[in-house]
Write an enzyme that holds these catalytic residues in place. Structure first.
Site, mmCIF file in Angstrom:
data_model
loop_
_atom_site.group_PDB
_atom_site.id
_atom_site.type_symbol
_atom_site.label_atom_id
_atom_site.label_comp_id
_atom_site.label_asym_id
_atom_site.label_seq_id
_atom_site.Cartn_x
_atom_site.Cartn_y
_atom_site.Cartn_z
ATOM 1 N N GLU A 41 -2.346 -65.144 -0.330
ATOM 2 C CA GLU A 41 -3.431 -65.584 0.741
ATOM 3 C C GLU A 41 -2.932 -66.381 1.819
ATOM 4 O OE1 GLU A 41 -7.518 -65.639 -0.988
ATOM 5 O OE2 GLU A 41 -8.057 -64.586 -1.522
ATOM 6 N N ASN A 75 0.541 -62.164 -2.834
ATOM 7 C CA ASN A 75 -0.991 -61.651 -3.999
ATOM 8 C C ASN A 75 -1.312 -62.153 -2.478
ATOM 9 O OD1 ASN A 75 -2.038 -60.224 -4.967
ATOM 10 N ND2 ASN A 75 -3.639 -62.003 -6.036
ATOM 11 N N HIS A 110 -9.639 -55.432 -3.346
ATOM 12 C CA HIS A 110 -10.753 -56.221 -3.411
ATOM 13 C C HIS A 110 -11.924 -54.698 -2.065
ATOM 14 C CE1 HIS A 110 -10.913 -59.633 -5.794
ATOM 15 N NE2 HIS A 110 -10.187 -59.931 -4.562
ATOM 16 N N GLU A 116 -7.013 -57.586 -8.122
ATOM 17 C CA GLU A 116 -8.023 -57.160 -8.376
ATOM 18 C C GLU A 116 -8.547 -56.250 -7.828
ATOM 19 O OE1 GLU A 116 -8.564 -61.473 -6.416
ATOM 20 O OE2 GLU A 116 -6.690 -62.012 -6.433
ATOM 21 N N ASP A 129 -11.944 -54.359 -7.745
ATOM 22 C CA ASP A 129 -13.020 -54.033 -7.913
ATOM 23 C C ASP A 129 -13.759 -53.377 -6.295
ATOM 24 O OD1 ASP A 129 -13.083 -55.939 -5.516
ATOM 25 O OD2 ASP A 129 -14.234 -57.631 -7.640
HETATM 26 C C1 XIL Z 1 -12.225 -65.896 -7.242
HETATM 27 C C2 XIL Z 1 -12.931 -66.115 -8.644
HETATM 28 O O1 XIL Z 1 -13.966 -64.851 -9.371
HETATM 29 C C3 XIL Z 1 -14.622 -66.552 -8.496
HETATM 30 O O2 XIL Z 1 -14.961 -67.377 -10.291
HETATM 31 C C4 XIL Z 1 -14.119 -68.295 -7.767
HETATM 32 O O3 XIL Z 1 -15.791 -68.404 -7.465
HETATM 33 C C5 XIL Z 1 -13.832 -67.368 -6.630
HETATM 34 O O4 XIL Z 1 -12.451 -66.765 -6.986
HETATM 35 N N1 XIL Z 1 -9.198 -63.851 -4.407
HETATM 36 C C6 XIL Z 1 -8.357 -64.598 -5.320
HETATM 37 C C7 XIL Z 1 -9.282 -64.929 -7.137
HETATM 38 O O5 XIL Z 1 -7.593 -64.281 -5.303
HETATM 39 O O6 XIL Z 1 -8.786 -65.683 -6.882
HETATM 40 C C8 XIL Z 1 -10.404 -64.660 -6.388
HETATM 41 O O7 XIL Z 1 -11.580 -65.715 -7.172
HETATM 42 C C9 XIL Z 1 -11.182 -63.600 -6.089
HETATM 43 C C10 XIL Z 1 -10.930 -63.297 -4.488
#
Ligand code: XIL
Length: 393
Positions: free
Chosen positions: A180, A224, A263, A292, A294
């Site tokens: 990020e 990522n 996401h 990731e 969802d």
């Molecule tokens: C999130 C976790 O799922 C949470 O438990 C934590 O409080 C915050 O981070 N992008 C990412 C992940 O790369 O590491 C993040 O994970 C979600 C967004």
């Protein structure tokens, strides 16, 4: 039974999930065997119909984020082992988790997950070495009050990477080295206000990749990020990431892949550039992955997570399905990871007010339409559609 909301540390904690034993509600998917009641919990697919075994037939890995706490819940562990061939520690490998006090390491959660993976023939995605979030308080405080100089920060980072990557050397398939770094603006750029960039300058990112390569020459090293598939409407962030990756590769920086977090939110529609953007990253010689996935939507409450708009029950699996198809279309897309697989465990209710229904399994750990959509995609990918018969009279 109470279960901790694992990916939502500090968020909608403590969502209760009762293991109900209800049979899954599968949509009508032609050609897929109906799950038998006895293995309802894993979608009726511990064997050849599981996500991991279907994906294995085309060399794809299907993964999930996990926190080790849940490994002690038998229903959860059974699904994890039967459906997924790759795991990512949701939090357990972040710097704040592994070195909460300077010089005092806690590897217990990360070790438990890596050993679970090895016992179940799963690969591990390490996550993440260089990120502005979830850093230890001693580090951010020290930098803020000047007790950690920039020379010391460089050396702390070097130590961190060598210690963590070295500990798991040879046991991590993909490392999210950097996470990020791009702004959400148009045009997008490396964020000058990012903790690492503002303190050490943009060369911190290539340096992190070089150290990670030295610490484990066999791990695939990933950049990522989120919204790098046109979710911003203009593809600006993807363009910026693409240009930067090309420049890094030209300079010989050891980057092997780019992860698209995935996401998504049904209110914004599906990012139609996803497949093209994955494809052009692989055109640089990189692997790519969905890291990731969802898909969130508005829900009645964080406990039951019933979508408030009935159409969301179609939009949510649709977006999962489209993400999987985009990955399947691109041979360099080597893994598809979901950010947790049960709605009760998702980070989303704690981070996005009013949203949920985000994963493949409901709050009772029964598979949802999104699960069956992915299963169907993988089934078709694994076997192909049979050739038509008797097309002439
Ligand atoms: C999130 C976790 O799922 C949470 O438990 C934590 O409080 C915050 O981070 N992008 C990412 C992940 O790369 O590491 C993040 O994970 C979600 C967004």
């Amino acid at each position: 039974m109470k279960r901790r909301s694992f990916l939502a540390a500090g968020g909608a904690a403590g969502l209760a999930a009762t293991i109900s034993g209800l049979a899954p509600t599968a949509p009508a998917l032609a050609g897929l065997a109906r799950p038998a009641a006895k293995d309802a919990k894993d979608g009726g697919a511990t064997g050849p119909g599981s996500l991991r075994s279907l994906a294995a037939r085309i060399g794809l890995h299907v993964g999930t984020a996990v926190i080790p706490f849940d490994l002690n819940t038998p229903d959860y562990a059974a699904i994890l082992a039967s459906q997924f061939s790759c795991v990512t520690p949701g939090n357990a490998m972040k710097w704040g988790s592994v070195e909460p006090v300077q010089g005092q390491f806690d590897w217990s959660d990360a070790d438990a997950l890596v050993s679970f993976a090895e016992r179940h023939g799963q690969l591990v995605r390490g996550h993440t070495l260089l990120w502005h979030n979830q850093l230890p308080g001693w580090l951010t405080t020290g930098v803020a009050n000047g007790t950690i100089s920039s020379a010391q920060l460089w050396s702390l980072l070097e130590q961190h990477i060598f210690t963590e990557v070295g500990r798991y050397r040879g046991r991590i398939w993909q490392w999210d080295v950097a996470n990020e770094f791009f702004t959400d603006s148009n045009p997008s750029m490396l964020n000058p206000a990012d903790f690492w960039i503002s303190n050490l300058g943009p060369t911190v990112i290539p340096q992190a990749f070089r150290w990670a390569r030295q610490a484990d020459p066999h791990a695939l090293l990933f950049y990522n990020d989120y919204n790098i598939a046109g979710e911003d409407g203009t593809n600006a962030k993807s363009d910026a990431a693409y240009a930067w990756l090309r420049q890094m590769l030209d300079q010989g920086v050891p980057i092997d892949g780019v992860g698209n977090q995935g996401h998504l939110d049904t209110q914004f529609g599906f990012p139609t550039q996803l497949q093209q953007d994955l494809h052009r990253f692989t055109g640089l010689g990189l692997r790519t992955a969905i890291t990731e996935a969802d898909v969130r939507t508005f829900v009645n409450n964080a406990t039951d997570q019933v979508p408030t708009d009935a159409l969301a029950q179609f939009a949510q699996p649709y977006e999962f399905d489209q993400m999987m198809k985009a990955c399947l279309e691109v041979p360099g897309c080597i893994s598809f990871t979901v950010w947790g697989f049960g709605d009760a465990d998702s980070w989303v209710p704690g981070f996005f007010a009013g949203e949920g229904y985000v994963t493949l399994y409901d709050v009772n750990l029964s598979p949802k339409p999104a699960y069956f959509a992915l299963q169907q995609d993988l089934q078709l990918a694994a076997s192909g559609a049979p050739r038509r018969v008797r097309t002439m009279r």
